[in-house]
Every structure is written in structure tokens, then in C-alpha cells.
Design a protein around this motif. Structure first.
Motif, short mmCIF file in Angstrom:
data_model
loop_
_atom_site.label_atom_id
_atom_site.label_comp_id
_atom_site.label_asym_id
_atom_site.label_seq_id
_atom_site.Cartn_x
_atom_site.Cartn_y
_atom_site.Cartn_z
N LYS A 26 18.68 5.38 -9.36
CA LYS A 26 18.76 6.51 -8.44
C LYS A 26 19.86 7.48 -8.86
N SER A 27 20.96 6.96 -9.38
CA SER A 27 22.03 7.83 -9.84
C SER A 27 21.56 8.75 -10.96
N ASN A 28 20.71 8.23 -11.85
CA ASN A 28 20.12 9.08 -12.90
C ASN A 28 19.25 10.16 -12.29
N VAL A 29 18.44 9.78 -11.30
CA VAL A 29 17.55 10.75 -10.66
C VAL A 29 18.36 11.86 -10.00
N ILE A 30 19.40 11.49 -9.27
CA ILE A 30 20.22 12.49 -8.57
C ILE A 30 20.93 13.39 -9.57
N ARG A 31 21.43 12.80 -10.64
CA ARG A 31 22.18 13.58 -11.62
C ARG A 31 21.30 14.58 -12.37
N TYR A 32 20.11 14.12 -12.77
CA TYR A 32 19.27 14.97 -13.63
C TYR A 32 18.16 15.67 -12.87
N LYS A 33 17.99 15.32 -11.59
CA LYS A 33 16.99 15.96 -10.74
C LYS A 33 15.60 15.86 -11.34
N GLY A 43 14.99 11.44 -5.34
CA GLY A 43 15.68 10.16 -5.21
C GLY A 43 15.03 9.20 -4.25
N ASN A 44 13.78 9.50 -3.84
CA ASN A 44 13.05 8.58 -2.97
C ASN A 44 12.39 7.49 -3.81
N LEU A 45 12.54 6.26 -3.38
CA LEU A 45 11.86 5.16 -4.04
C LEU A 45 10.40 5.17 -3.60
N CYS A 46 9.51 5.52 -4.52
CA CYS A 46 8.10 5.70 -4.19
C CYS A 46 7.29 4.42 -4.37
N LYS A 47 7.69 3.60 -5.31
CA LYS A 47 6.99 2.34 -5.53
C LYS A 47 7.92 1.34 -6.20
N ALA A 48 7.88 0.11 -5.70
CA ALA A 48 8.61 -1.00 -6.32
C ALA A 48 7.59 -2.10 -6.63
N ASP A 53 5.59 19.44 -9.51
CA ASP A 53 6.92 19.78 -8.98
C ASP A 53 7.87 18.59 -8.95
N GLY A 54 7.46 17.46 -9.52
CA GLY A 54 8.33 16.28 -9.56
C GLY A 54 8.20 15.37 -8.36
N SER A 55 7.36 15.74 -7.40
CA SER A 55 7.11 14.86 -6.27
C SER A 55 6.01 13.87 -6.65
N VAL A 56 5.85 12.88 -5.78
CA VAL A 56 4.88 11.82 -6.04
C VAL A 56 3.89 11.77 -4.90
N VAL A 57 2.60 11.72 -5.21
CA VAL A 57 1.56 11.75 -4.19
C VAL A 57 1.74 10.62 -3.20
N GLU A 58 2.05 9.40 -3.71
CA GLU A 58 2.15 8.22 -2.86
C GLU A 58 3.57 8.00 -2.35
N TYR A 99 15.78 4.87 1.36
CA TYR A 99 17.11 5.32 0.97
C TYR A 99 17.84 4.24 0.19
N ILE A 100 18.30 4.60 -0.98
CA ILE A 100 19.16 3.75 -1.80
C ILE A 100 20.36 4.57 -2.21
N LYS A 101 21.52 4.06 -1.95
CA LYS A 101 22.75 4.81 -2.22
C LYS A 101 23.00 4.89 -3.72
N PRO A 102 23.16 6.09 -4.27
CA PRO A 102 23.52 6.19 -5.68
C PRO A 102 24.96 5.73 -5.89
N ILE A 103 25.29 5.35 -7.11
CA ILE A 103 26.64 4.86 -7.38
C ILE A 103 27.32 5.76 -8.39
N THR A 104 28.64 5.74 -8.34
CA THR A 104 29.42 6.51 -9.31
C THR A 104 30.02 5.60 -10.37
N HIS A 105 30.00 4.32 -10.14
CA HIS A 105 30.48 3.38 -11.15
C HIS A 105 29.80 2.03 -10.93
#
Length: 560
Positions: free
Chosen positions: A197-204, A232-237, A253-258, A263-269
Motif C-alpha cells: 500500500k505504501s508503494n501505491v500511495i507513493r506512486y499513485k 490504495g484500496n485493497l480490491c482483491k486478496a 483511470d487506475g480504478s478497479v471494476v471489482e 483500509y490498510i495503513k501505509p507505513i513509513t518504515h
């Protein structure tokens, strides 16, 4: 674009089986209308191949496998992981690579940049790090493809000097895809989600993360592949510890149909191991990992039947219950070997356990064999007092009996030693330390008790008396573990601080542990490295297991 993740259980070097699995997943993805199917890191050969990579024939088989698989990549794109030859004279001969296959051709190749050498990893031994970074063009999308560790350099104290995604962002990618072989440990899954998720938030950008599943000797992979949209939404696990071929449709647009919000908290370290030892932490998932570790070890090695010594103690009881669940009760044989110092209730407890589980068992008394050893050794031992020598004769007698039956009937011996015992040397070489695989060797004693409680969550399988009686090796009259070791609630915490958290003696003492006791325990750990060096592989469930991920000198003086 519909992108599917193929989370599969591979067998190192079994190219025929791996190819079959990969092609099957490609065809399933095609049938589901997928544009692209993504596999895990080094799926072609299995991970970790280790010194197999030094054989040219092994690498040639990888390329032959790719040639066969790409014939099925006609109307669908396929991303597979494989070793790749380094065409440059300088550097190592191989890259850890991902190949994009489409229209029956290799359309692109990317190389792993960050090659871990910590814990169970030793990738820089074999691979050259990437020296260029290019997005892959596919059906109008620009794919930023990375491999496992490449997305883990996102914290504020980076392990590496390069961040591959920073390089790829210069080329305006539309989606991140990561091929991974990320091993299981009991605190890793949430950390992994946060890193992604931190990668997703950082790079959008959305992230498609495909992890391996299954066990390779001591290393367990839990799968749990993930898909995040750009918000940063978890769409599938994908499920943990199961093979699966699943995906979603990615919008322009980078969204996901499904998409479903999670919510998963991103981390800085990257988080360190928990500060305090918690023996009940994530016990259900440890249980599942051990089951899969046993099952895969036997299936991939071509074994079907197991044997173990059943003492009426907690370690052998938990091992037996796990093995029956993994292999089937009819395939696990328990041998009860009472000595002159075994209590009647221990034998009765072991019998009751096998009756509850329904597995075959035998009772072989070792008193006569033990007395024969003593008689033979009397001219040497003379009238010296009873000592550890006589205790170990009993343990080695049991080891010989177990191995004899194993050899005669084709069983594999399961070792029942726990991590607390292995850490302190509380075991007998060539006796109770014998075995083909260590089932509980990465579980401290209190974790073993927690596993027993979990096994009994619905009904009493392990007799209550086994769980609540004082642990004992029963090698001398009225023996108890606490005669030789501290109480396990103290011992396990000190061991956890030293082994998992790598805290030195003074740091441990600063946490309130008594100085002399701390020194004594750490000395036991270091002075018994020679025993662990001769031990069988251990199923890894913690962040720091004994075995390939912990390299301590046998003759080292530090802390001893």
C-alpha cells in the motif's frame, strides 16, 4: 484490461510439473477473458533454486520451459519469472528476471535490482543486479514490472542505494506489477500489505502483487497475493496457503471494476519484530503453515509415511497431531519407548493420544536394551556416578529404534524438538535430535502449548494431562525440565530477545532480566551451535529460525 494473478505451488527443478501448472493457469485465465496473467518470482524453476543455478543444464531447461510456455501465450500476455543469462562479460552470469510473453514471442525482459542477502536469502551469490530499468509496453499500457524485494526499499531507512520504482516512474507507467516469492512468518502478512500500500500511495498507481505459495524444505510461502487500486484500496486478496488463479479488470483511470474498500495503513518504515514475546500471537496461521510445511516436504520428496517417538509429552503430542492432519492418520506411526524412568501416566497419555487421533502405534520397552548398554560399558564406566551419559544412552537407544523401523518400512522420522530446547542444547545428538524434518524447531515451548490448545479448540484431541503436567525428559528419577532450564516464560522471552530481536546481553538485562541468568542462557545458546549445525531442516514460521537463515560461528567466542 483484465489482469489475473496465478498463485501456484512450484517444485524446485521439476520443470515438467511446473510447466504443466503454468500452462493450466494460462488456459484458465484465457477462458476467463484475461488480457494478462502474472506468475510469481522464478516460477519456471521454483524458488529458491540455490546452487542448481550453477549448472548450465539447469539454466538451459529454464529457457526450454519458456519456449514451451510461450506457445500458449498467443492471445494473452504472460509474465513469468525465470533466471536469465547475462549477455555482458562483466558481472555474474545470471539475472533474476521476468519475461513478458505474447503472440508466442518474448516481448520483454526485466531484471531484479535489489538482491537480498539477509536471513534465508542469498541472491547476490548467484545474480547480477539490474543496471537499466524499462517499462514494458502491452496493449496500450505501460507496465512497471518489479520482482519481490524491488518494492521493499520504500522506508525511511533504505537497505539499498537504488529504488527501482523511482527509476521506472520516469517513464510514466500505468500500473505496477510485482512477481514475488515472499516467505511466510507469523508477523509478515500485515507488514507485506502495508509495504504494498505504501508503494501505491507513493506512486499513485495500482499494484498487482503475485506471491508464491507452498513449502520448499524449510521455507514456507503463504501466497496471499494482493491487488490494490490507485487510491490504495485493497480490491482483491487471494487466499493464504492455497493455489488460486484470480484477477480483476483495471480501468484506464487506475480504478478497479471489482473494487471493495479495505483500509490498510501505509507505513513509513519496516516494523521490527514485536518488542515483547507473545506465545499466542497468530497461532492459527502458524498451525496452518506447519501443516503445509509437513505436507509439501513429504509430497515433493516422494515420501508418504512418517514415524515419530511418542513420549506422552507436549512436543511429541503436538507433532503427532500436526502430522496426522497433514499426512492422514493412517500414514503416521507412533512408537512409545518407555525406559526404567518413564512414568506410567506418560505411557497412558501417549496411548490415549493415538486412540484419539486414530493413528497406528507400538509400545517397545527399552529397559533391557538400556541395561545391556550399561553392562557392556561397565568396565569403562566402572563405579562412576550416574550422569548425562546414562541419560543419553536412553535417548540414543530410542533414536536407533526409530531409525531402524524407518529404514525397514520406508518411513521418514519427524523430529519433535522445540526451539527452546534447540536454543539451549537440551537434546541428545543422534538421539532425540534425529529426524528428517524438524516440525516444531521454530516454535518456542510456550508456542507449542498454544498450538496444543488450538488443536483442542473443538474437542479434546491431546489429552488434558499432557498439556498440564510438568514437562520432563524422564531420563532419570523425578526429572523435570526446570531442573536444567529456567521457567519457560522467562527462558522463551530471553531467547526471543536474543534470537529474533538480536539484542545483546546488556540490552536484555536492561529490560529487567537478572544478569547471571541472562549470561547463563546466552552462553547455552552459543555453546550449543555445534549441535544445531548437525540438525535436520526446520520448518520456518518465525522471522528468525535456526538453519539457513541464521549463520553463527560454531567456534565463536562472542557472549560466551
Amino acid at each position: 484490461m483484465k489482469i489475473v494473478l496465478a498463485q501456484q505451488n512450484y517444485h524446485i527443478g521439476n520443470f515438467e510439473k511446473n510447466i504443466e501448472k503454468i500452462i493450466s493457469a494460462i488456459e484458465k485465465a484465457k477462458a476467463g477473458g484475461a488480457d494478462l496473467v502474472v506468475f510469481s518470482e522464478l516460477c519456471i524453476c521454483g524458488y529458491p533454486p540455490r546452487d542448481f543455478l550453477e549448472f548450465n543444464d539447469f539454466i538451459n531447461k529454464c529457457y526450454q520451459a519458456i519456449d514451451e510456455i510461450k506457445q500458449h501465450a498467443d492471445t494473452i500476455g504472460v509474465l513469468v519469472g525465470s533466471p536469465a543469462k547475462n549477455p555482458v562479460v562483466q558481472g555474474k552470469d545470471l539475472f533474476n528476471a521476468a519475461f513478458l510473453l505474447y503472440e508466442k514471442e518474448i516481448k520483454g525482459e526485466v531484471h531484479k535490482t535489489l538482491l537480498p542477502t539477509y536471513d534465508v536469502f542469498d541472491e547476490y551469490r548467484y545474480f547480477e543486479p539490474a543496471f537499466d530499468w524499462k517499462v514494458l509496453e502491452f496493449k496500450g499500457k505501460r507496465l512497471a514490472v518489479t520482482i519481490c524485494e524491488d518494492i521493499w526499499n520504500i522506508n525511511d531507512n533504505p537497505l539499498y542505494r537504488i529504488c527501482p520504482m523511482d527509476k521506472l516512474m520516469e517513464q510514466n507507467p500505468d500500473v505496477m506489477i510485482n512477481l514475488s516469492a515472499s516467505p511466510f512468518d507469523y508477523i509478515h502478512e500485515e507488514e507485506r500489505k502495508s509495504v504494498i500500500k505504501s508503494n501505491v500511495i507513493r506512486y499513485k498507481l495500482p499494484m498487482f502483487y503475485c506471491n508464491a505459495v507452498g513449502s520448499q524444505t524449510e521455507i514456507v510461502f503463504d501466497g496471499a497475493s494482493l491487488i490494490f487500486d490507485k487510491e490504495g484500496n485493497l480490491c482483491k486478496a487471494l487466499p493464504s496457503f492455497e493455489e488460486a488463479v484470480e484477477g480483476v479488470t483495471l480501468n484506464d483511470d487506475g480504478s478497479v471494476v471489482e473494487s471493495t474498500y479495505d483500509y490498510i495503513k501505509p507505513i513509513t518504515h519496516i516494523k521490527p519484530n514485536p518488542l515483547k514475546y507473545d506465545p499466542k500471537l497468530n497461532i492459527p496461521v502458524i498451525y496452518t503453515a506447519l501443516i503445509h510445511g509437513i505436507k509439501d516436504y513429504f509430497q515433493k520428496m516422494g515420501f508418504t509415511k512418517a514415524i515419530l517417538g511418542s513420549s506422552g509429552g507436549i512436543d511429541s503430542a503436538v507433532t503427532l497431531a500436526l502430522a496426522c492432519e497433514a499426512l492422514g492418520k493412517e500414514n503416521v506411526r507412533a512408537i512409545l519407548m518407555p525406559s526404567p524412568y518413564s512414568t506410567e501416566h506418560s505411557v497412558n497419555d501417549a496411548v490415549k493420544l493415538s486412540e484419539n487421533l486414530g493413528n497406528p502405534y507400538d509400545i517397545i520397552k527399552i529397559a533391557d536394551i538400556y541395561e545391556s548398554f550399561l553392562s557392556t560399558l561397565k568396565p569403562i564406566f566402572k563405579d562412576l556416578p550416574f550422569s548425562i551419559a546414562e541419560e543419553n544412552i536412553q535417548s540414543r537407544t530410542r533414536g536407533n529404534i526409530l531409525m531402524s523401523i524407518a529404514n525397514k518400512f520406508g518411513y521418514i522420522l519427524l523430529n519433535t524438538s522445540n526451539k527452546s530446547e534447540l536454543a539451549t542444547g537440551y537434546g541428545t545428538l543422534y538421539g532425540d535430535m534425529a529426524g528428517g524434518i524438524g516440525v516444531l524447531g521454530d516454535c518456542y515451548k510456550l508456542q507449542v502449548y498454544a498450538l496444543a490448545e488450538y488443536i483442542n479448540r473443538d474437542t479434546e484431541i491431546i489429552p488434558d494431562n499432557i498439556i498440564h503436567k510438568a514437562p520432563s525428559a524422564e531420563l532419570r528419577p523425578d526429572q523435570k525440565d526446570v531442573d536444567s532450564l529456567p521457567e519457560y516464560n522467562i527462558l522463551d522471552e530471553i531467547l526471543y530477545q536474543y534470537i529474533e530481536r538480536r539484542k545483546g546481553p546488556q540490552e536484555i538485562k536492561n529490560q529487567g532480566f537478572e544478569s547471571a541468568l541472562t549470561d547463563r542462557i546466552l552462553k547455552l545458546v552459543n555453546s550449543n551451535e555445534y549441535k544445531r549445525n548437525q540438525f535436520c531442516p526446520i520448518i520456518r514460521v518465525s522471522p528468525k529460525a535456526f538453519g539457513v537463515g541464521r549463520r553463527v560461528p560454531i567456534v565463536g567466542k562472542y557472549l560466551s
